[in-house]
Design a protein around this motif. Structure first.
Motif, short mmCIF file in Angstrom:
data_model
loop_
_atom_site.label_atom_id
_atom_site.label_comp_id
_atom_site.label_asym_id
_atom_site.label_seq_id
_atom_site.Cartn_x
_atom_site.Cartn_y
_atom_site.Cartn_z
N ASP A 179 -12.31 5.61 -5.44
CA ASP A 179 -13.65 6.04 -5.05
C ASP A 179 -13.56 6.70 -3.67
O ASP A 179 -13.18 6.05 -2.69
N PRO A 180 -13.89 7.99 -3.55
CA PRO A 180 -13.76 8.67 -2.25
C PRO A 180 -14.68 8.11 -1.18
O PRO A 180 -14.46 8.34 0.01
N GLU A 181 -15.72 7.39 -1.59
CA GLU A 181 -16.66 6.83 -0.62
C GLU A 181 -16.30 5.43 -0.17
O GLU A 181 -17.01 4.82 0.63
N GLN A 198 -0.81 0.76 5.08
CA GLN A 198 -0.26 2.11 5.06
C GLN A 198 1.04 2.23 5.85
O GLN A 198 1.78 3.18 5.69
N ARG A 199 1.33 1.25 6.71
CA ARG A 199 2.49 1.33 7.59
C ARG A 199 3.64 0.41 7.21
O ARG A 199 4.73 0.52 7.75
N PHE A 200 3.39 -0.52 6.31
CA PHE A 200 4.43 -1.46 5.91
C PHE A 200 4.47 -1.56 4.39
O PHE A 200 3.51 -1.25 3.71
N LEU A 253 3.70 5.75 -4.79
CA LEU A 253 2.91 6.11 -5.97
C LEU A 253 1.43 5.77 -5.80
O LEU A 253 0.60 6.21 -6.61
N SER A 254 1.10 4.98 -4.79
CA SER A 254 -0.25 4.43 -4.71
C SER A 254 -1.04 4.95 -3.52
O SER A 254 -0.50 5.46 -2.54
N GLU A 255 -2.35 4.80 -3.65
CA GLU A 255 -3.30 5.07 -2.57
C GLU A 255 -3.84 3.73 -2.11
O GLU A 255 -4.59 3.08 -2.84
N GLN A 262 -1.66 9.44 -9.02
CA GLN A 262 -1.84 10.16 -10.28
C GLN A 262 -2.41 9.20 -11.31
O GLN A 262 -1.69 8.73 -12.20
N PRO A 263 -3.70 8.88 -11.21
CA PRO A 263 -4.27 7.86 -12.09
C PRO A 263 -4.21 8.26 -13.56
O PRO A 263 -4.28 9.43 -13.92
#
Length: 349
Positions: A179-181, A198-200, A253-255, A262-263
């Motif tokens: 969800d972009p929001e 995001q860093r580890f 591979l993940s956000e 790439q869902p």
């Protein structure tokens, strides 16, 4: 292909010995499986990709006439390994021969370094699965995969549909778009957590505390001892104590870990419709299974099930019910097989 064991056994070392983490992991795996009375063959299957060895266990079918033509192959989720399939393996082996392997970069398998490009890394993993299938001499597979493994299994089926007889996805990760929001709805604390993520690599904290890892896991997940045994904490810690190349691939591979770059929501419809798919969701799971079900539940080659009172680990929360659904799905797609009745196949263990 190197055979490393023939039956679940516990190896006891003299008090003065200092077994490696790999040895301790093998022992923890053996204790979990042997406690369930599982007799298995363990092998290290070497594949061409960076000379990687894939740790594999095989449990032969207990019936003289398996109910499907092709074996069942189990693919675990993030941070897991073959032993966590536990009671599911025991039950499924009453129906068909079961192979379960540790994904490259996880548990007892080798730790190859994957590409930092997410598309390339995904292809490297699924091609590794194909190389493993070839080395195992499996013409086709009934693939049963959990969470991150479900995402990879779907990607595999998209590229190699002729190798998949059935695809069973146990609460799969990576199907829905981020969800972009969502960032606007996060608290300051949640934003700080995402910043750290995001860093580890995801399980860096488990490795950071060293030998305290099993105790930390026990405090975080006291419920696991009820699903397995107390050995599960040593197993999970040791499975994730080595070089985290699999974690690094998952991260690429993940956000923010919760979503795939790439869902499958954008890719699933390209799957060959000759590949039957069965979704098995946990009603109490953190996975947004309602969206997945609404997107794909009406497709003719897709079945969707929701297990009441089950969470994300549907195969462990209610192994009897999970296997009952899996067996029914496979039998429904194998009308010519001389099989077994589901009610007589799934027994309480």
């Amino acid at each position: 292909m190197t055979e490393v064991a023939t039956i679940a056994k516990t190896s006891w070392f003299p008090s003065f010995s200092c077994p490696s983490k790999s040895q301790r992991l093998a022992e923890a795996e053996g204790r979990i499986l042997s406690a369930l009375g599982i007799r298995y063959l363990a092998k290290l299957v070497q594949i061409p990709f960076k000379n990687t060895e894939i740790s594999t266990i095989t449990v032969k079918c207990e019936q003289p006439a398996p109910a499907t033509q092709h074996p069942i192959v189990l693919i675990h989720g993030f941070g897991a390994g073959v032993a966590l399939w536990g009671a599911t393996i025991k039950r499924l082996a009453q129906f068909q021969t079961v192979h379960a392997f540790d994904l490259p970069g996880f548990a007892r398998s080798s730790r190859p370094t994957f590409s930092t490009d997410h598309e390339t890394a995904e292809q490297e993993i699924i091609d590794s699965i194909e190389q493993w299938r070839d080395k195992m001499n499996l013409e086709k597979m009934n693939v049963v995969a959990h969470s991150f493994g479900g995402y990879l299994a779907t990607s595999y089926a998209l590229k190699y549909p002729n190798r998949v007889e059935n695809l069973v996805l146990a609460d799969p990760w990576g199907f829905n778009e981020m969800d972009p929001e969502i960032a606007n709805r996060l608290t300051i604390r949640q934003k700080s957590i995402f910043w750290m993520i995001q860093r580890f690599t995801p399980l860096a904290a488990v490795r950071f505390v060293g030998s305290y890892g099993p105790t930390l896991m026990r405090r975080m997940r006291p419920d696991l001892a009820q699903k397995y045994s107390d050995d599960v904490y040593d197993y999970i810690y040791l499975a994730n104590a080595r070089n985290p190349t699999g974690e690094a691939a998952f991260k690429s591979l993940s956000e923010n870990l919760g979503w795939a770059k790439q869902p499958m929501s954008k890719r699933f419809h390209a799957l060959d419709t000759t590949v039957p798919v069965t979704f098995i969701h946990g009603e109490r799971s953190w996975i947004d299974w309602k969206s997945t079900r609404s997107l794909f539940g009406d497709l003719e080659h897709v079945e969707s099930h929701v297990m009441d009172s089950a969470g994300h680990h549907v195969y462990a929360d209610d192994a009897d019910r999970f296997v009952e659904i899996v067996i029914a799905a496979l039998r429904a797609r194998a009308p010519d097989a001389s099989g077994l009745d589901v009610e007589t196949t799934v027994v309480a263990l």
